[in-house]
Design an enzyme around this catalytic site. Structure first.
Site, PDB file in Angstrom:
ATOM      1  N   GLU A   1       0.926  -1.102  -0.179  1.00 35.76           N
ATOM      2  CA  GLU A   1      -0.028  -0.108   0.042  1.00 35.76           C
ATOM      3  C   GLU A   1       0.801   1.192  -0.132  1.00 35.76           C
ATOM      4  OE1 GLU A   1       0.151  -2.133   2.656  1.00 35.76           O
ATOM      5  OE2 GLU A   1       0.055  -1.144   4.427  1.00 35.76           O
ATOM      6  N   ASN A   2       2.186   1.138   0.172  1.00 35.49           N
ATOM      7  CA  ASN A   2       3.031   2.462   0.178  1.00 35.49           C
ATOM      8  C   ASN A   2       3.212   2.941  -1.237  1.00 35.49           C
ATOM      9  OD1 ASN A   2       4.450  -0.102   0.361  1.00 35.49           O
ATOM     10  ND2 ASN A   2       6.488   1.129   0.068  1.00 35.49           N
TER      11      ASN A   2
END
Lengths: 219, 217, 219, 217
Positions: C46-47
């Protein structure tokens, strides 16, 4: 000098170094031709470009690069492409310093109408509503009258594009600023008297104490 | 997982009454082969969401002329006289949304947001029937998300997995409609092997792409 | 087979061809090692990445490419990089098919608590709240008990990460599905009796009529 | 318009009590030279907005350890024990925001939106003191925009005009904070002539960039 050139030349004087500017289709686009020496600005095309160059010559045409008017254009070295969300993020977020656009009507409260004539012409607002709400400075560039009638009114009669957003109106006759007290005439063109201007304007006008007489050869 | 589909097979996907998002700005960045397939399918009563209705002979404009459209949600219809005429005749419903609002509504639909608050349209016809919310003494319109059954996306370079990059100003609505539709169909101007597109240029990940049409333009 | 491997192997059986999957740090990440033959999935970090590969070997390290746990990782041929807004657009917008994450507590209503122990541990929710709200399927993968106490409760006691979001709980003892009627046990591990499971679980359990006995050699 | 500035001159920009957005995820994509300058300036009572407080010896973490921070708005503080300790001692205010909500709040601040509606956080501590709005029978939290005085951006390749591309996972918060801050300072890992970055990779246009620090990392 034709009226449109008078307007375009005067509007161009408003541009400052480093600004991001969005020009509407038609007359506003002409202003790009008259930017003063030493002034470097960046043009945005809201369909997805900053650093827009000029209309493409035949041998420069890239089918993937158009401006918001649908013309093939070039992009400058400092330019970049974006999707519509980012493009309007720049607009709504206040990153566009100046937007120049035409109007059907504008009034002394800074209200603007330029997207619909009910029952007659319903093109849609496109990006205009976002531009006038988001840009730091909104300049209306247009002929003073249409079919002999003033386009600068006490109150707009057409459906608005936005309320209280116009900062400045530049016509072939005068330059007006929207102030808290009303419409302040700061410049008047050569050969136009204050009385004639008042006569040709439906809105109430306040004449600046420092009224500048625009001489055509110097603008 | 072979996502490549023929224009012929594509027609099985289109149904009457569908809502379809179509990328493009005045036709630039619209997949004309996908429009061809939609016209040949002859499905009716479509709701079309896109920036504009282009010109009578291009992109969304062709669907309008072919009388397949019941409703259009767009920011501008002025370049296609047929849209205005059908609207005036009561044969076509037109919902006009400011361009910046329209793209945020599509984005909200694709990004799982319940709505957005925009200052655009306050004090105009656009605010009709909409909730106004005041934040820090400034008024905003609450605008609702948009989603569609199908997105017709035009990619400049598309790989086998569906990863897509968009050249120049063809991006416009394409990356967002690819996020906001149940079925995403990409027309590939150039079709390459997976991994051949520079990863820093991919705006639409293949995971959201269902079908790829690779017939050359 | 150690308990964590039992859990990871079982969770991996849930993955289907073509899915986009987000794995939490720790035990959930282990599931990537046990994906069945013929199943091809895409992992999100998700980064800012889809198509995440494995933890980078020393000679593969790219300082610009980390996973959400801060490890250097590789990216697969089918991968792409995004900023956080797009990454969470994929998550919140329902484009992530499965998220697998650990829990401090989970309850029979599908409530989840995994981000704070007031006064003790306040790491923050990071991306967990968005993931469990946005992903189509939420799988909690964790040991059944902590310090001898059931982590599967009638009602969570810790502040929630989200309400009614958990679809499935996989522990070393059992597989449970959150249904409208309550927590349905669909599988139980070899060597565990239903009575023992009920004993070790604070939540009310419904035992499926089609209860599957998980044999360790086959999972 | 020369935007290049020395680290020395940069210190004149920093003031006590400023709100500063800092790009990076666990320090990846954080401009460490900019952090150096901020530490050397020794300004105090800062409000820092970023994804996390990194580690004690990296990125935002170093500002925490140097006691320059009054308040942090972040999604995660678990990798920096000092943050938690100062918070528990009442010396540091911490506002935790879900990561997806936090980035949308920053985006809203930079994109001129009055707020966003997200389902994330409904039914949790996050909803405290926030308005809930129901759209189509689903509840959403109304989350307010965030803006800052200064953004500290880390660019992988930056041209003279300020156009910036971000490699790999260094993008994270960087493109959005560059839109949401009054003064935008970019640390260039690689500095090139205007026009040398592929235009399809530029995520931050030079027009929003005020200063460029080009000292090599």
């Amino acid at each position: 000098m034709n009226p449109k050139e008078i307007i375009a030349r005067r509007v161009a004087k408003e541009f400052e170094n480093g600004q991001l500017i969005n020009l509407g289709i038609g007359l506003p686009t002409l202003t790009a031709n008259y930017i003063e020496d030493g002034i470097s600005v960046t043009f945005q095309s809201e369909n997805g470009m900053v650093g827009m160059g000029k209309v493409a010559d035949k041998d420069e045409i890239d089918l993937d690069t158009i401006n918001a008017g649908g013309q093939y254009v070039t992009i400058n070295d400092d330019g970049a492409f974006f999707d519509t969300a980012m493009s309007f993020g720049l607009i709504r977020g206040g990153h566009v310093d100046v937007t120049v656009l035409g109007a059907l009507e504008v009034d002394q409260n800074g209200n603007l109408a330029n997207w619909i004539v009910p029952g007659k012409m319903v093109p849609g607002m496109g990006g205009a509503m976002d531009l006038v709400v988001g840009a730091k400075k909104v300049i209306v560039a247009m002929l003073h009258t249409a079919k002999g009638k003033s386009k600068i009114l006490k109150n707009c009669t057409l459906p608005l594009t936005a309320k209280n957003v116009v900062d400045m109106i530049v016509t072939e006759l005068a330059v007006m600023k929207v102030t808290e007290n009303g419409l302040l005439v700061t410049e008047i063109s050569e050969g136009v008297t204050v009385e004639e201007l008042i006569e040709m304007t439906e809105a109430d006008l306040i004449i600046s104490d420092d009224l500048v007489r625009r001489e055509m050869q110097t603008i | 997982m072979n996502k490549v589909i023929s224009l012929e097979k594509l027609k099985d996907i289109f149904k009457d009454d569908m809502t379809i998002m179509i990328g493009g700005f005045l036709g630039c960045g619209t997949g004309e082969k996908l429009i061809d397939a939609l016209i040949q399918s002859d499905v009716k009563n479509l709701t079309i969401i896109g920036n504009d209705t282009s010109f009578v002979d291009r992109g969304i404009g062709r669907l309008i002329v072919n009388n397949q459209v019941k409703k259009v949600i767009a920011s501008h219809i002025g370049t296609n006289a047929q849209t205005g005429q059908l609207m005036n005749e009561g044969k076509l419903e037109v919902e006009l949304s400011p361009q910046g609002t329209l793209i945020e509504r599509v984005r909200a639909g694709g990004f799982g947001l319940g709505g957005i608050l925009t200052p655009t349209g306050v004090g105009t016809l656009v605010e009709e029937n909409k909730e106004k919310i005041s934040i820090n003494n400034k008024e905003y319109l609450l605008e609702h998300p948009l989603r569609a059954d199908v997105a017709l996306v035009k990619g400049s370079i598309v790989d086998e997995f569906g990863n897509t990059m968009y050249k120049g100003t063809t991006k416009n609505f394409n990356p967002m409609i690819a996020m906001a539709s149940d079925i995403v169909i990409v027309e590939a101007e150039e079709f390459v092997n997976t991994g051949e597109i520079n990863k820093e240029m991919i705006m639409t990940p293949g995971v959201v792409v269902d079908y790829i049409v690779k017939e050359a333009n």
